[in-house]
Design a protein around this motif. Structure first.
Motif, PDB file in Angstrom:
ATOM      1  N   GLN A  86      63.946 -44.708  64.840  1.00 41.61           N
ATOM      2  CA  GLN A  86      65.060 -44.678  63.893  1.00 41.61           C
ATOM      3  C   GLN A  86      66.405 -44.461  64.567  1.00 41.61           C
ATOM      4  OE1 GLN A  86      64.761 -41.667  60.841  1.00 41.61           O
ATOM      5  NE2 GLN A  86      66.737 -42.198  59.934  1.00 41.61           N
ATOM      6  N   VAL A  87      66.498 -43.510  65.499  1.00 40.65           N
ATOM      7  CA  VAL A  87      67.811 -43.120  66.029  1.00 40.65           C
ATOM      8  C   VAL A  87      68.117 -43.747  67.388  1.00 40.65           C
ATOM      9  CG1 VAL A  87      67.608 -40.933  64.798  1.00 40.65           C
ATOM     10  CG2 VAL A  87      67.054 -41.010  67.242  1.00 40.65           C
ATOM     11  N   GLY A  88      67.121 -44.383  68.009  1.00 39.89           N
ATOM     12  CA  GLY A  88      67.342 -44.981  69.320  1.00 39.89           C
ATOM     13  C   GLY A  88      66.933 -44.049  70.446  1.00 39.89           C
ATOM     14  N   GLY A  89      66.959 -44.585  71.654  1.00 40.32           N
ATOM     15  CA  GLY A  89      66.508 -43.835  72.821  1.00 40.32           C
ATOM     16  C   GLY A  89      67.619 -43.079  73.511  1.00 40.32           C
ATOM     17  N   TRP A  90      67.474 -42.916  74.822  1.00 38.17           N
ATOM     18  CA  TRP A  90      68.411 -42.129  75.615  1.00 38.17           C
ATOM     19  C   TRP A  90      69.699 -42.911  75.883  1.00 38.17           C
ATOM     20  CZ3 TRP A  90      67.084 -37.158  76.482  1.00 38.17           C
ATOM     21  CH2 TRP A  90      65.739 -36.822  76.335  1.00 38.17           C
ATOM     22  N   PRO A  91      70.848 -42.230  75.951  1.00 38.31           N
ATOM     23  CA  PRO A  91      72.137 -42.913  76.187  1.00 38.31           C
ATOM     24  C   PRO A  91      72.296 -43.293  77.663  1.00 38.31           C
ATOM     25  CG  PRO A  91      72.506 -40.547  76.031  1.00 38.31           C
ATOM     26  CD  PRO A  91      71.030 -40.771  75.783  1.00 38.31           C
ATOM     27  N   GLU A  92      71.985 -44.511  78.005  1.00 37.65           N
ATOM     28  CA  GLU A  92      71.929 -44.905  79.410  1.00 37.65           C
ATOM     29  C   GLU A  92      73.248 -44.743  80.171  1.00 37.65           C
ATOM     30  OE1 GLU A  92      69.829 -48.463  80.338  1.00 37.65           O
ATOM     31  OE2 GLU A  92      68.165 -47.994  78.983  1.00 37.65           O
ATOM     32  N   PRO A  93      74.428 -44.985  79.556  1.00 40.99           N
ATOM     33  CA  PRO A  93      75.664 -44.783  80.321  1.00 40.99           C
ATOM     34  C   PRO A  93      75.856 -43.356  80.826  1.00 40.99           C
ATOM     35  CG  PRO A  93      76.102 -46.093  78.363  1.00 40.99           C
ATOM     36  CD  PRO A  93      74.698 -45.579  78.234  1.00 40.99           C
ATOM     37  N   PHE A  94      75.212 -42.374  80.190  1.00 35.73           N
ATOM     38  CA  PHE A  94      75.374 -40.980  80.610  1.00 35.73           C
ATOM     39  C   PHE A  94      74.785 -40.740  82.000  1.00 35.73           C
ATOM     40  CE2 PHE A  94      76.248 -38.213  76.679  1.00 35.73           C
ATOM     41  CZ  PHE A  94      76.939 -39.220  76.041  1.00 35.73           C
ATOM     42  N   PHE A  95      73.790 -41.507  82.398  1.00 32.44           N
ATOM     43  CA  PHE A  95      73.078 -41.339  83.672  1.00 32.44           C
ATOM     44  C   PHE A  95      72.331 -40.004  83.680  1.00 32.44           C
ATOM     45  CE2 PHE A  95      72.421 -41.168  88.294  1.00 32.44           C
ATOM     46  CZ  PHE A  95      72.023 -42.470  88.527  1.00 32.44           C
ATOM     47  N   TYR A  96      73.053 -38.894  83.742  1.00 31.26           N
ATOM     48  CA  TYR A  96      72.456 -37.585  83.466  1.00 31.26           C
ATOM     49  C   TYR A  96      73.565 -36.626  83.034  1.00 31.26           C
ATOM     50  CZ  TYR A  96      74.077 -35.172  87.727  1.00 31.26           C
ATOM     51  OH  TYR A  96      74.838 -34.591  88.693  1.00 31.26           O
TER      52      TYR A  96
ATOM     53  N   LEU B  79      71.074 -37.146  72.057  1.00 23.97           N
ATOM     54  CA  LEU B  79      69.899 -37.533  71.272  1.00 23.97           C
ATOM     55  C   LEU B  79      69.652 -36.546  70.133  1.00 23.97           C
ATOM     56  CD1 LEU B  79      67.474 -39.323  70.769  1.00 23.97           C
ATOM     57  CD2 LEU B  79      66.264 -38.145  72.632  1.00 23.97           C
ATOM     58  N   ALA B  80      69.821 -35.255  70.405  1.00 23.78           N
ATOM     59  CA  ALA B  80      69.598 -34.244  69.368  1.00 23.78           C
ATOM     60  C   ALA B  80      70.571 -34.409  68.211  1.00 23.78           C
ATOM     61  CB  ALA B  80      69.720 -32.847  69.970  1.00 23.78           C
ATOM     62  N   TRP B  81      71.835 -34.670  68.499  1.00 25.55           N
ATOM     63  CA  TRP B  81      72.823 -34.835  67.431  1.00 25.55           C
ATOM     64  C   TRP B  81      72.504 -36.048  66.567  1.00 25.55           C
ATOM     65  CZ3 TRP B  81      78.416 -33.638  69.616  1.00 25.55           C
ATOM     66  CH2 TRP B  81      78.479 -32.276  69.946  1.00 25.55           C
ATOM     67  N   ARG B  82      72.044 -37.136  67.197  1.00 24.39           N
ATOM     68  CA  ARG B  82      71.655 -38.303  66.402  1.00 24.39           C
ATOM     69  C   ARG B  82      70.450 -37.982  65.520  1.00 24.39           C
ATOM     70  NH1 ARG B  82      69.941 -42.251  70.236  1.00 24.39           N
ATOM     71  NH2 ARG B  82      70.578 -41.015  72.039  1.00 24.39           N
ATOM     72  N   ALA B  83      69.508 -37.234  66.074  1.00 29.72           N
ATOM     73  CA  ALA B  83      68.322 -36.858  65.298  1.00 29.72           C
ATOM     74  C   ALA B  83      68.705 -35.983  64.105  1.00 29.72           C
ATOM     75  CB  ALA B  83      67.324 -36.142  66.198  1.00 29.72           C
ATOM     76  N   LEU B  84      69.528 -34.981  64.346  1.00 26.45           N
ATOM     77  CA  LEU B  84      69.949 -34.100  63.265  1.00 26.45           C
ATOM     78  C   LEU B  84      70.694 -34.863  62.179  1.00 26.45           C
ATOM     79  CD1 LEU B  84      71.157 -31.087  65.432  1.00 26.45           C
ATOM     80  CD2 LEU B  84      69.210 -31.059  63.869  1.00 26.45           C
TER      81      LEU B  84
END
Length: 291
Positions: free
Chosen positions: A162-172, A179-184
């Protein structure tokens, strides 16, 4: 969710073969077995892996976010994973019932999106920065939170769909909070479960200038992507003040402000501000999105 099936994802850069072998042995020794185990060599070749473990070697380091998305895609291809468990390659599951407890948590709550493990060293100590909430004096106090720990956690596959995976541009850096904010905002729960322990060596969070730059840049991107416009300057202002107060290294501060400026001048789409209802929900959970 009835009897959720677990898929384990582990990233490695090839520099911890002994630790990786120990981790895989602790995964294999769980009372509730994982349906799948995927190890991603993030820009490095993989050592020999145990039977039943799937290896994926990437020609370049895609960062934490990119590497985890590769592992996630491979687990999706199997089609028999309900919950993804991400583990650091130098971690260790010291209890045999971690997966049993984790599957029980997901079976009990259909809206449980993320379960954050407790990170503890070999002496059982948990660093303050490894407690995903404010008022972090008691690492054994669990409950609903607004972010989670990257080193050890479970993710609902339905939530990720539903919310998508990890934000790849962040790298780390801050990829967990993104991801948590999108989930909430999508109505999922994030739970800190301190009884689920990943043993991990005691580490310093500030190892090099790149760390400071990435933390600052991604902090700005996080705000630009997800916060309602009035909260963006408040959130970034609070973190600038906290960073100046906490950082003892002049070189670290220079790198941090360089990353901050980079985040301001560069885009990181898409911008999808969270609902004000989510802001209020996070506030009630003890961490309003201004700190």
């Amino acid at each position: 969710m009835r009897h959720p099936r677990l898929g384990v994802a582990i990233l490695t850069m090839g520099n911890r073969p002994a630790e990786l072998a120990d981790l895989l042995a602790s995964v294999a020794g769980q009372d509730t077995p994982a349906a799948r185990v995927v190890v991603v060599g993030n820009g490095s070749p993989l050592p020999p892996l145990p039977d039943g473990v799937t290896g994926v070697e990437l020609p370049e380091n895609l960062g934490v976010s990119g590497g985890r998305n590769v592992a996630l895609a491979r687990l999706r291809e199997f089609g028999d994973v309900d919950v993804v468990v991400d583990l650091d390659d130098d971690g260790l599951l010291v209890s045999r019932n971690v997966f049993t407890r984790l599957t029980a948590l997901y079976a009990e709550d259909d809206r449980l999106g993320v379960v954050s493990f407790r990170i503890a060293d070999e002496r059982g100590r948990t660093q303050r920065r490894h407690i995903p909430r404010l008022r972090a004096t008691d690492p054994m106090r669990g409950g609903l939170v607004t972010t989670f720990l990257g080193g050890g956690h479970g993710l609902s596959m339905r939530m990720l769909d539903q919310v998508g995976g990890w934000p790849e541009p962040f790298f780390y850096a801050h990829e967990e909070t993104d991801l948590a904010w999108r989930a909430l905002d999508a109505g999922w729960k994030v739970l800190y479960a301190p009884e689920l322990v990943l043993q991990h060596p005691w580490t310093s969070p500030t190892r090099h200038a790149v760390f400071h730059r990435m933390v600052a840049r991604n902090r700005v991107w996080l705000a630009k992507r997800h916060l309602p416009a009035p909260l963006v300057p408040v959130y970034l202002g609070v973190w600038a003040v906290l960073t100046v107060a906490r950082t003892r290294s002049a070189a670290g501060l220079r790198a941090w402000f360089g990353g901050f400026a980079e985040g301001v001048r560069t885009p990181c789409p898409p911008r999808r501000p969270m609902r004000w209802a989510t802001v209020w929900r996070m506030t009630r959970l003890g961490r309003p999105p201004v700190i």
